[in-house]
Design a protein around this motif. Sequence first.
Motif, PDB file in Angstrom:
ATOM      1  N   GLY A  33     -11.337   4.076  -9.296  1.00 29.80           N
ATOM      2  CA  GLY A  33     -10.814   2.908  -8.261  1.00 29.80           C
ATOM      3  C   GLY A  33     -10.232   1.591  -9.112  1.00 29.80           C
ATOM      4  N   ASP A  87     -16.074   3.863  -5.542  1.00 28.99           N
ATOM      5  CA  ASP A  87     -15.282   4.607  -5.812  1.00 28.99           C
ATOM      6  C   ASP A  87     -15.343   5.820  -6.787  1.00 28.99           C
ATOM      7  N   ALA A 122     -16.219   8.863   1.918  1.00 31.35           N
ATOM      8  CA  ALA A 122     -15.502   7.721   1.746  1.00 31.35           C
ATOM      9  C   ALA A 122     -15.736   6.886   3.292  1.00 31.35           C
ATOM     10  N   ILE A 150     -15.341   2.913   1.973  1.00 38.70           N
ATOM     11  CA  ILE A 150     -14.078   2.943   1.405  1.00 38.70           C
ATOM     12  C   ILE A 150     -13.188   2.912   2.497  1.00 38.70           C
ATOM     13  N   PRO A 174      -8.366   8.506   0.552  1.00 42.59           N
ATOM     14  CA  PRO A 174      -8.964   7.578  -0.403  1.00 42.59           C
ATOM     15  C   PRO A 174      -8.419   7.765  -1.861  1.00 42.59           C
TER      16      PRO A 174
END
Length: 447
Positions: free
Chosen positions: A157, A169, A207, A212, A348
Amino acid sequence: MAISSNLIYGVNDKPSFITSLLSGIQHTFVMSSTLILPIVIISEIGGSSLQIQSIVSFSMIAAGLTTILQAFRGPIGSGYLCPYLSGVPYFAASMKAAWLGGIPLMSGMFLMSGFFESTFSRFVKRLQFLFPAEVTGVVVMMVGIALIPLGVSNFLGIETDEAVFVMNDVIVGFLTLGVMVGLNVWSTGKLRVYCVFIGMIFGYIIAYLIGIMSPVDLQTIGKADFFSLPSIVHGGWGFDPSLIVPFIIAALCTCLKATGDMITCQKINDDDWRQPDMKSIGNGLLAGGLGTLVAGLFGGMGVSTSSSNIGVSAATGTTSRYIGFFAGGLFILFACLPKITSIFAIMPKPVMGAVLIFVTCYMIVAGIQILMTVEMDIKKIFIVGAAVIFGLSADILPGLYDYIPTGMKPIFSSSMTLSTVIAILLAQIFRIGDFIKMTLTRAGSQA
């Protein structure tokens, strides 16, 4: 040709329709990873949403068509599962063309580049001497190593140069990678074939649960049209002599990258592989050149081979070229299905990072295996060592080559391309040196 014992479906095997379809979908997710490049280019010059949609759609069509052509075995196509995507080597030159003359100039320069690639492909069969095993090993290994910065930064991330990772992440990345590795190591048959696809679906779900991905992302999919034919918006083709050198260098880098990727395809499909089949590579380069011509003709971005997809093939043990027809056909179809492309668009970053790390392992080891077949002498040690050292410098020390002339930047923008150029040059310098030494020795003995 000895079929690799690690494969479930070899290059000429014909998997079932369902297996081919799901494997094709698996590859399209990875092929979508560079669709951000044409979006960035058009956004930077203030292009409209219609222009962005058009260039993305025609970039997908060009990549899908080239993937199909590459799967054929004959005058056009290498006969391997070697998917294509929007070409990273073309990014810097494309950005400059877009600033100078918009989409028309960029499209015109892609027409020139595609013609150059196609012409170059007709001579590459005579260039086998450029790729002895030590050079080939470096190229294949660096194809994988070049993916490390992108893979790790997405996995952790990291979005800035300060290298501060994001814990959410990291969690998504590790869980996604864990599913892929677990299915690949401890499962057999279909689960291993679909391990990347299953891992990516799992990653999307985690995610979303971890925050996210948001409901807004899902709304983006819902608002997208179900079907929409892309429109040609470039309005003609331009040409600028000042861009010839940057685009020719980018085309050469694309050819070198494609050569390394196709050598990797040959290696993973043949346990007895010893040297590149340059005829197959030449036919494959012609397919790539035609793909870039198509991109220039309709207003897409030039294409290049996808090292990540080849890694997916090796990791899943599924290298059947017939899957290339499905992957390419689906990518063309998805170019007309905005709901599907929006799923790619919201992928993601840690999920993409996990895929890249997963496939990179196979790419690096394939290169090492080639190098292990070489009986190293002093010259070969320097060829391998210097190529890897200076190639890695492009990734380890970002900004090191910022002051290189613009036309030369495609060579220095990729550790894989820089390593390949250095390895080839050193091998030929030593080759010429040996010839001169032998000539002088003969002349001295005759005197």
